[in-house]
Design an enzyme around this catalytic site. Structure first.
Site: not given
Ligand code: MV4
Length: 454
Positions: A116, A158, A202, A208, A235, A275, A291, A294
């Site tokens: 990542k 992360k 954050y 998303h 998630h 994403e 990939r 789904v």
């Molecule tokens: C984040 C975020 C908030 N701020 N990054 C969760 C899965 C991973 N692919 C990235 N994720 C997140 N990254 C920043 N800088 C919040 C999440 C996140 C989230 C992202 C997408 C869909 C659902 C989620 C649920 C909780 C947290």
């Protein structure tokens, strides 16, 4: 073009890939564990090879067994589906080393995007906007505090080897950062054998949104618009739609251009998904999936394309048969993931499907390998069906999804159908006014209000 393809997967996605192959006149080889001997993907394939006992690591994740099955059946290419070996760069290398074709991107692109930190650096250099944060990995606790002070609180720590939400920690203060850095890197080391972590601002209430792309091995890349995947729990996505209710055509065009320009620069080919978190009108890259996903059918519904067919043509070295200008978006599409789970606790509900009737009718698609008598083994993930509908308008789509859910009969096990029915009745969903936290809040309230059946 290939004459025979081995499909290294099970369930609905194995069937989905088989369907594309058969429509292209390509023979298919199924692989299966001993738990899946009676499965539909085995029954409908031209040939089938048992590759091991039930646990995934002993069968569907067994690289040597899968490649051996391809060699003994004279398959020329392997489609990995999603999950299992689909984002395993070592497997992609191994397939190539045995003179076979991996139906997916290059092992190098899989490797970069699987890390990542590397993925984010690569995306940023290629011109994709990223979440403000550390430039690469954070070396130690003191650096973490210094970087967090620079970003502003709260920050998110992360794991570089994580992704999909694994190994994330929010830190509200300097003390939090010290503690979370230690915990996050320790956990990452234990879980992935790689303790490297990075930091980001954050984002409190993003959506998303992901962009689907296709690239060929001749330098052509197109985007197929976005999917809004904000409705998730722990998630796990449960519902997706396109277009996103939050975007207008100009925004779609702009982010699409940024993504295709970047991926051309990187020489990316086959299907991919970029994403983003989307907040206050801005996109922030988080990860790239190398990939088929789904939720790809909703994109197929509104573009009229067959993404698996395109993947196979690309892997065979053919040029994309269309350009960005040819891509048109027709109406809206939604997908409900039907899982064999208790709809309130999400506890898995394996067992035998005693009665089964799938919905049909206009603009309804069911991607499933289930039938009356299907056994759902406890060893794999609980997705048993994807219900996908299209509508000219978003409202038509919601009405059609409600009627399709009403028609769906799955007896003998518990499913997430009642959850989808409750979700689709919510005003926030009808208004398209939801973010990544909406679903968890809704489920908590729903369980309180109607704890038993309903
Ligand atoms: C984040 C975020 C908030 N701020 N990054 C969760 C899965 C991973 N692919 C990235 N994720 C997140 N990254 C920043 N800088 C919040 C999440 C996140 C989230 C992202 C997408 C869909 C659902 C989620 C649920 C909780 C947290």
């Amino acid at each position: 073009m290939f004459e025979k393809i081995l499909i290294a997967n099970r369930g609905e996605i194995a069937l989905r890939v088989q369907r594309a192959c058969r429509e292209m006149g390509i023979k298919t080889v199924a692989v299966h564990s001993t738990a899946d001997s009676e499965a539909m993907h085995v029954r409908l394939a031209d040939e089938a090879v048992c590759i091991g006992p039930p646990p995934g690591r002993d069968s569907y994740l067994n690289k040597a067994a899968v490649i051996s099955a391809a060699i003994i059946t004279n398959a020329e290419a392997i489609h990995p589906g999603y999950g299992f070996l689909s984002e395993n760069a070592g497997f992609a290398d191994m397939v190539k080393d045995h003179g076979l074709t991996f139906i997916g991107p290059s092992a190098e692109h899989i490797r970069i995007m699987g890390d990542k930190v590397q993925a984010k650096i690569t995306a940023k250099q290629a011109g994709i906007p990223v979440v403000p944060g550390s430039d690469g990995a954070v070396p130690d606790e003191n650096a973490a505090v210094e970087i967090a002070d620079g970003i502003g609180y709260p920050v998110l720590i992360k794991a570089s080897a994580g992704g999909g939400g694994r190994g994330m920690k929010v830190a509200q203060t300097r003390d939090d950062v010290r503690e979370s850095f230690k915990v996050a890197s320790g956990e990452a080391k234990a879980a992935f054998g790689n303790g490297e972590v990075y930091m980001e601002k954050y984002l409190a209430h993003p959506r998303h949104i992901e962009i689907q792309v296709l690239g060929d091995q001749h330098g052509n890349v197109v985007h197929l618009g976005e999917r809004d995947c904000s409705l998730q729990r722990k998630h796990q996505k449960i519902f997706e739609e396109c277009p996103s209710p939050a975007l207008n055509p100009k925004q779609r065009d702009e982010i699409g251009k940024v993504v295709t320009t970047a991926l051309k620069k990187l020489g990316y080919y086959n299907a991919g998904t970029v994403e983003f978190l989307y907040e206050n009108g801005k996109f922030f890259f988080i990860e790239m999936n190398t990939r088929l996903q789904v939720e790809h059918p909703i994109t197929e519904m509104i573009t009229g394309l067959d993404l698996v067919r395109e993947q196979i043509r690309i892997a065979a070295g053919m040029e994309l048969g269309f350009t960005q200008k040819d891509v048109e978006f027709q109406g809206c599409a939604m997908e409900c993931r039907i899982n064999a789970e208790n709809p309130r606790t999400f506890a898995p509900s394996p067992g035998t499907i005693t009665g089964y009737h799938a919905p049909g009718g206009r603009r309804v698609r069911v991607d499933s390998a289930m039938y009356a008598g299907s056994k759902i083994p406890p060893y794999y993930d609980s997705l048993i069906s994807k219900l996908i509908v299209q509508g000219s308008t978003r409202n038509e789509c919601i009405m059609r999804m409600r009627r399709a859910l009403h028609e769906y009969v799955i007896d003998g096990i518990q499913t997430t159908i009642p959850l989808h029915q409750a979700v689709l009745d919510q005003q926030a969903i009808m208004d398209g006014a939801y973010d990544i936290h909406w679903l968890e809040d809704f489920v908590a309230q729903w369980v309180k209000d109607s704890p038993a059946k309903g």
